[in-house]
Design a protein around this motif. Sequence first.
Motif, PDB file in Angstrom:
ATOM      1  N   MET A 124      29.189  45.395  28.111  1.00 36.46           N
ATOM      2  CA  MET A 124      30.456  45.290  28.834  1.00 36.46           C
ATOM      3  C   MET A 124      30.421  46.117  30.114  1.00 36.46           C
ATOM      4  O   MET A 124      30.826  45.663  31.176  1.00 36.46           O
TER       5      MET A 124
ATOM      6  N   LEU B 119      36.612  54.435  30.750  1.00 32.81           N
ATOM      7  CA  LEU B 119      36.975  53.921  29.432  1.00 32.81           C
ATOM      8  C   LEU B 119      36.680  52.429  29.288  1.00 32.81           C
ATOM      9  O   LEU B 119      37.432  51.695  28.660  1.00 32.81           O
ATOM     10  N   GLY B 120      35.635  51.961  29.933  1.00 29.41           N
ATOM     11  CA  GLY B 120      35.279  50.543  29.840  1.00 29.41           C
ATOM     12  C   GLY B 120      36.230  49.626  30.577  1.00 29.41           C
ATOM     13  O   GLY B 120      36.353  48.455  30.237  1.00 29.41           O
ATOM     14  N   GLU B 121      36.909  50.164  31.587  1.00 30.15           N
ATOM     15  CA  GLU B 121      37.818  49.339  32.368  1.00 30.15           C
ATOM     16  C   GLU B 121      37.622  49.648  33.840  1.00 30.15           C
ATOM     17  O   GLU B 121      37.385  50.785  34.223  1.00 30.15           O
TER      18      GLU B 121
ATOM     19  N   THR C  77      39.253  49.731  37.571  1.00 31.36           N
ATOM     20  CA  THR C  77      40.520  49.786  38.286  1.00 31.36           C
ATOM     21  C   THR C  77      40.243  49.834  39.774  1.00 31.36           C
ATOM     22  O   THR C  77      39.474  50.677  40.222  1.00 31.36           O
TER      23      THR C  77
ATOM     24  N   LEU D  63      42.465  38.609  34.128  1.00 28.96           N
ATOM     25  CA  LEU D  63      41.448  38.226  33.154  1.00 28.96           C
ATOM     26  C   LEU D  63      40.694  37.023  33.685  1.00 28.96           C
ATOM     27  O   LEU D  63      41.295  36.054  34.139  1.00 28.96           O
ATOM     28  N   SER D  64      39.374  37.126  33.661  1.00 28.78           N
ATOM     29  CA  SER D  64      38.556  35.974  34.004  1.00 28.78           C
ATOM     30  C   SER D  64      38.034  35.371  32.718  1.00 28.78           C
ATOM     31  O   SER D  64      37.262  36.001  31.992  1.00 28.78           O
ATOM     32  N   ILE D  65      38.480  34.157  32.435  1.00 25.77           N
ATOM     33  CA  ILE D  65      38.044  33.500  31.203  1.00 25.77           C
ATOM     34  C   ILE D  65      36.607  33.026  31.352  1.00 25.77           C
ATOM     35  O   ILE D  65      35.815  33.104  30.411  1.00 25.77           O
TER      36      ILE D  65
ATOM     37  N   ASN E  19      34.585  36.308  31.214  1.00 26.86           N
ATOM     38  CA  ASN E  19      34.987  37.224  30.150  1.00 26.86           C
ATOM     39  C   ASN E  19      35.019  38.673  30.639  1.00 26.86           C
ATOM     40  O   ASN E  19      34.349  39.553  30.115  1.00 26.86           O
ATOM     41  N   VAL E  20      35.811  38.912  31.670  1.00 23.24           N
ATOM     42  CA  VAL E  20      35.901  40.259  32.215  1.00 23.24           C
ATOM     43  C   VAL E  20      37.331  40.513  32.681  1.00 23.24           C
ATOM     44  O   VAL E  20      38.054  39.593  33.058  1.00 23.24           O
ATOM     45  N   ARG E  21      37.728  41.771  32.576  1.00 26.82           N
ATOM     46  CA  ARG E  21      39.077  42.142  32.987  1.00 26.82           C
ATOM     47  C   ARG E  21      39.032  43.043  34.206  1.00 26.82           C
ATOM     48  O   ARG E  21      38.043  43.740  34.435  1.00 26.82           O
TER      49      ARG E  21
ATOM     50  N   LYS F   3      41.534  54.534  22.594  1.00 26.34           N
ATOM     51  CA  LYS F   3      40.725  54.336  23.791  1.00 26.34           C
ATOM     52  C   LYS F   3      40.868  55.541  24.716  1.00 26.34           C
ATOM     53  O   LYS F   3      39.886  56.050  25.245  1.00 26.34           O
TER      54      LYS F   3
ATOM     55  N   GLN G  16      39.097  58.351  23.226  1.00 27.90           N
ATOM     56  CA  GLN G  16      37.701  57.993  22.935  1.00 27.90           C
ATOM     57  C   GLN G  16      37.343  58.377  21.518  1.00 27.90           C
ATOM     58  O   GLN G  16      36.383  59.103  21.262  1.00 27.90           O
TER      59      GLN G  16
ATOM     60  N   MET H 285      46.246  28.206  31.900  1.00 26.38           N
ATOM     61  CA  MET H 285      45.723  29.472  32.433  1.00 26.38           C
ATOM     62  C   MET H 285      46.646  30.004  33.520  1.00 26.38           C
ATOM     63  O   MET H 285      46.913  31.196  33.599  1.00 26.38           O
TER      64      MET H 285
ATOM     65  N   ILE I 252      41.075  25.336  25.373  1.00 24.81           N
ATOM     66  CA  ILE I 252      40.202  26.407  25.843  1.00 24.81           C
ATOM     67  C   ILE I 252      39.843  27.297  24.658  1.00 24.81           C
ATOM     68  O   ILE I 252      40.727  27.867  24.030  1.00 24.81           O
TER      69      ILE I 252
ATOM     70  N   TRP J 108      39.251  30.278  23.575  1.00 23.46           N
ATOM     71  CA  TRP J 108      39.373  31.680  23.947  1.00 23.46           C
ATOM     72  C   TRP J 108      40.030  32.431  22.816  1.00 23.46           C
ATOM     73  O   TRP J 108      41.177  32.163  22.468  1.00 23.46           O
TER      74      TRP J 108
ATOM     75  N   LYS K  73      35.606  37.008  21.654  1.00 20.45           N
ATOM     76  CA  LYS K  73      35.134  37.293  23.004  1.00 20.45           C
ATOM     77  C   LYS K  73      35.090  38.783  23.301  1.00 20.45           C
ATOM     78  O   LYS K  73      34.215  39.255  24.007  1.00 20.45           O
ATOM     79  N   GLN K  74      36.090  39.505  22.840  1.00 23.58           N
ATOM     80  CA  GLN K  74      36.100  40.955  23.065  1.00 23.58           C
ATOM     81  C   GLN K  74      36.424  41.622  21.735  1.00 23.58           C
ATOM     82  O   GLN K  74      37.519  42.135  21.557  1.00 23.58           O
TER      83      GLN K  74
ATOM     84  N   GLU L 263      44.280  56.102  32.153  1.00 20.83           N
ATOM     85  CA  GLU L 263      45.019  54.888  31.814  1.00 20.83           C
ATOM     86  C   GLU L 263      44.129  53.968  31.009  1.00 20.83           C
ATOM     87  O   GLU L 263      42.907  53.995  31.133  1.00 20.83           O
ATOM     88  N   ALA L 264      44.752  53.184  30.144  1.00 16.94           N
ATOM     89  CA  ALA L 264      43.978  52.292  29.289  1.00 16.94           C
ATOM     90  C   ALA L 264      44.809  51.075  28.949  1.00 16.94           C
ATOM     91  O   ALA L 264      46.036  51.149  28.842  1.00 16.94           O
TER      92      ALA L 264
END
Lengths: 201, 417
Positions: free
Chosen positions: A1, A27-29, A31, A85-87, A90-92, B84, B87, B236, B250, B252, B257-258, B349-350
């Motif tokens: 990811m 944190l895996g995001e 911004t 979100l990109s379907i 698969n990424v935000r 998150k 952690q 979408m 779709i 999804w 996926k995640q 932020e999360a």
Amino acid sequence: MSAKLETLSQKLQDRFGDKLLSTKLALGELTVEVAANDYFAFMQTLRDDADLSFEELIDLCGVDYSTWGDGAWTGKRFATTVHLLSIAHNVRLRVRVFADNDDFPAVDSVTSLWTSANWFERESFDLYGIAYVGHEDLRRILTDYGFIGHPFRKDFPISGHVEMRYDPDQGRVIYQPVTIEPRENTPRIVREDTYGDPAHG
Amino acid sequence: MADIRNYTLNFGPQHPAAHGVLRLVLEMDGEVVQRADPHIGLLHRATEKLAETRTWVQSVPYMDRLDYVSTMCNEHAYCLGVEKLLQLEVPERGKYIRTMFDEVTRILNHLLWIGCHALDVGAMTMALYTFREREDLMDAYEAVCGARLHAAYYRPGGVYRDLPDRMPQYRESTWTSAKKAKELNDNRSGSLLDFLEDFTDRFPKYHAEYHTLLTDNRIWKQRLVHVGIVSPERAMQLGFTGAMLRGSGIAWDLRKKQPYAAYDKVDFDVPVGVNGDSYDRYLVRMEEMLQSNRIIKQCIAWLRANPGPVITDNHKVAPPNREAMKSNMEELIHHFKLFTEGIHVPPGEAYAAIEHPKGEFGIYFVSDGANKPYRMKIRAPGFAHLAAMDEMAKGHMLADVVTIIGSQDVVFGEIDR
């Protein structure tokens, strides 16, 4: 990811250069922050570029930073935060834009790019008073008909200003100043970084 | 020539098919809807603002009051968000328990949805059948956390406690004879896992009954097929997620996926629709129930074989057990600090999202390092779905509006927040 996000981050850097005020991967995001002037064009590219193709706007919300860190905040007060979100990939991505004027915050509307932004922008306008320029139907959405003020701003009290009750004398529902005493059971505390650290003593 | 007038019709907020407090202002041309304008917010409680004045743990029960038919999933997203930021790793058993109860919740939600949806459309009996099965699952809720609806079972760091070894029993009373009580207690003699396994064995049979009642039912098809069609591109654009997006074709699913919790370790399929109409969304949700049943079975098998802790042993997040607290000074301090001041979450932020029965349910946190969130935003799937009401209902007959509301699976607790 995170490898995926690094590529995306790099791609955005190459593409927009100094238009990005900040890029942060935590944190895996991912911004990114853009200026209010560049916001709409930036969002349009995010949606339309086949390399990026963020087809869905998942969330859009206002944030009031005025009391962040108990007065540690020095920047602008209102921000709009968008989660995309990109379907396909698969990424935000999180995009933040600060409104230039604290007294009359305004940000471009993205309803023409994503239909789903419609209600999210209405909500943000209702709760934070951020005006979305170009929104065709910017009405209040969650608060009562005839509500005054923007309740999620940090200077709006949690118990509100008015309460509603039925008045038997007048035979109708009336508004009156709130009678609830505000109370705080657990105080809000921001501790220093080393708090609770055994090495600190 | 007859005098033709357009009408503006108020649908709700007290209409039985409005699923709560939806006020829908419909502009009609005869029987045909020209414009639908949902007025929401009648159940607005400012949960997000309330969370800013509560510590991180105190807000968990507020999550139950959002989508009140899938309470544990709401808590799950909240806890994932906090974890998150911290952690923090959840023990494996905690993850499996969460996975299992997420799926129990999904079945609960879909059962309520199909019961009420069918009731709105005119199939009265469905609600009676689905509430029969809901009863068993709510008993499982009750056994694990003491509440049938508002669970407050998940905590940042895991779940509140391990699964119970025994189920509550029926007792002989004025209403229940000794024979009846014995009969009712038949599948409650073992642990919660035995009880749930018994349910998963019975459920496919019940599920087949629903199919018999609805799937090929002429009236059901007349009311659902080709009603509220949404193309994949529009879905979408409109921010659809979950079964609404899959109904439009779709594939999804956040669980695939995640992945979060233990979803990457269980087998299941993701059903996808073709036409994007109400009937496809119905079929997608029906199949999801069977897949959930499959996941629950796998979780039961794993949980039987692998005992262990269910909540993190980091006592800055989760309280120490009482025995340790009474004999150990360090634990006592932790306990005191946790219950008077709460968790401290580092600044940042999360955004944590889960595949909620209704779609993508996300929680966005902004923390400034205090013992309370600085800002919490709830991304409710129903909010985006209901926003599409105008587009979906335009050009349909008045009676189809009821079908569309039903197929969107809206619950006002989460939309109004």
